[in-house]
Design an enzyme around this catalytic site. Sequence first.
Site, PDB file in Angstrom:
ATOM      1  N   TYR A 123      -3.032  10.964   0.962  1.00  0.00           N
ATOM      2  CA  TYR A 123      -3.559  11.006  -0.192  1.00  0.00           C
ATOM      3  C   TYR A 123      -3.707  12.317  -0.903  1.00  0.00           C
ATOM      4  O   TYR A 123      -3.261  12.745  -2.082  1.00  0.00           O
ATOM      5  CB  TYR A 123      -4.998  10.332  -0.201  1.00  0.00           C
ATOM      6  CG  TYR A 123      -5.015   9.007   0.460  1.00  0.00           C
ATOM      7  CD1 TYR A 123      -5.190   8.114  -0.994  1.00  0.00           C
ATOM      8  CD2 TYR A 123      -5.094   8.595   1.502  1.00  0.00           C
ATOM      9  CE1 TYR A 123      -5.349   6.786  -0.557  1.00  0.00           C
ATOM     10  CE2 TYR A 123      -5.061   7.245   1.881  1.00  0.00           C
ATOM     11  CZ  TYR A 123      -5.090   6.272   0.845  1.00  0.00           C
ATOM     12  OH  TYR A 123      -5.132   5.152   0.888  1.00  0.00           O
ATOM     13  N   HIS A 136      -5.114  -7.679  -0.150  1.00  0.00           N
ATOM     14  CA  HIS A 136      -4.333  -6.300   0.193  1.00  0.00           C
ATOM     15  C   HIS A 136      -3.291  -6.095   1.322  1.00  0.00           C
ATOM     16  O   HIS A 136      -2.430  -5.408   1.444  1.00  0.00           O
ATOM     17  CB  HIS A 136      -5.167  -5.133  -0.167  1.00  0.00           C
ATOM     18  CG  HIS A 136      -4.733  -3.889  -0.030  1.00  0.00           C
ATOM     19  ND1 HIS A 136      -3.930  -3.286  -1.140  1.00  0.00           N
ATOM     20  CD2 HIS A 136      -4.684  -2.743   0.621  1.00  0.00           C
ATOM     21  CE1 HIS A 136      -3.392  -2.276  -0.950  1.00  0.00           C
ATOM     22  NE2 HIS A 136      -4.006  -1.729   0.101  1.00  0.00           N
ATOM     23  N   ASP A 168       0.751  -1.328   0.159  1.00  0.00           N
ATOM     24  CA  ASP A 168      -0.021  -0.103   0.012  1.00  0.00           C
ATOM     25  C   ASP A 168       1.047   1.219  -0.013  1.00  0.00           C
ATOM     26  O   ASP A 168       1.871   1.227  -0.812  1.00  0.00           O
ATOM     27  CB  ASP A 168      -0.937  -0.041   1.297  1.00  0.00           C
ATOM     28  CG  ASP A 168      -2.098   1.050   1.017  1.00  0.00           C
ATOM     29  OD1 ASP A 168      -3.223   0.811   0.465  1.00  0.00           O
ATOM     30  OD2 ASP A 168      -1.890   1.919   1.632  1.00  0.00           O
TER      31      ASP A 168
END
Length: 461
Positions: free
Chosen positions: A373, A430, A227
């Site tokens: 982000y 994930h 990630d």
Amino acid sequence: MSRLLFIALPLLVLASIPLYLLVLKSPPPMPKLDLEEWWGPPELKQKQDTSIKPFEITFSETMVKELKERIKKRRPFAPPLEGVGFKYGFNSKQLDSWLKYWAEEYPFAERQKFLNQYPHFKTNIQGLNIHFMRITPKVPKDVEIVPLLLLHGWPGSVREFYEAIPHLTAVSRDRNFALEIIAPSLPGYGFSDAAVRPGLAAAEVAVIFKNLMARLGYKQYYVQGGDWGALIGSAMATSFPKEIIGFHSYMALTLSPAATFLEFVGALFPSLIVEPELANRLYPLSEKYSTLLEELGYMHIQATKPDTVGIGLTDSPAGLLAYILEKFSTWTNPDLRSKEDGGLSYRWTKDQLIDNLMLYWSTKSIVTSMRLYAESFSSRHFDLKLDEIQVQVPTWVLQAKHELAYQPPCILKLKYTKLVNASVIEDGGHFLAFELPEIFAKDVLKAIGEFRKLKNVKTEL
């Protein structure tokens, strides 16, 4: 005429590939990153304490009491639609039982002790107090200890690595080395400070962790990440190839124009790009892009207005639980969306998942975690063009069946020129280190063993 076109079009596409890649072969210049950029309060710049201090996780009675009160005073939730499982997000029918467990059965003191089983520390890097775990194994004299920087992502934390650490640090007769683990909380996550001003993106976090490892005395080391850890680790391998002597990732990707071009070529001729048995991980593109579009709504919010949604998540334990655990359901295996309980017990206990929630709730760090982000998807950060600069560091990828995105080695090599291996497994998603800790650890150890053979160097202290 149509037959001629049918033959000519593929030939034209194939002929264009070398020309296209040749044009893109000239990489952009390496960006100049400020290795001393200050991210903390300006008034503290002249008072920086560079010591390394032991740290202990504490769930205070006041915090726990307030959390329980908030859960108890929650409003009724809107009922879910019939038969939707987790397809619309976290199923509100499941929420009451989770919240009841968190408030009434989750053993706060016991879990606090569990989380403190590994040594924790803090040190100030570029104005931010960075939290990290450091686990050093006891080894015989003929076994070399080598450092591994272990990087988590969102909505995870260092909690993802707890079950894998014993496997990673185990001493074996089959290896002449053992791993020392350095696992930091990303800036703005958990117990690490957040930046006080805009600009702290993945590339800048890479600088912070380079400086952290230097503070700990390491000149060379290995990096592993998934990630955000994958993006930050890749940025480190790109920017600091002298320090990074091997990079392992279970979410290594390249988003360069050349990679996109090859993916579209493969849509016409899959066998040119990917092995037949793995083609369904990438194609058809329409299906894969549709799935990504469905799953990446959160990313658009967090890349544009993280503070707005963060207000609700900071204020509401119910909201935080639903927002984060929905990802642990869907990103583990997309088929779990059809289950009424989201399949959250498929891999984990309630305690394991709530441990991770506690690292966000107790530190009020959900907003600051999501700002990564906004910073990393900014035009300023894209203009660095790090993804178009090749990595010259030996790289090893571990590709789980249900990872959100897949790229075959021929595409990954556009970025990772020294791709040593791509391990493919028919399981996992994930959160691979958290889902399959033993499989994850074995692959990391195998990768580092191969890296050591390739370079035949000792890590420098």
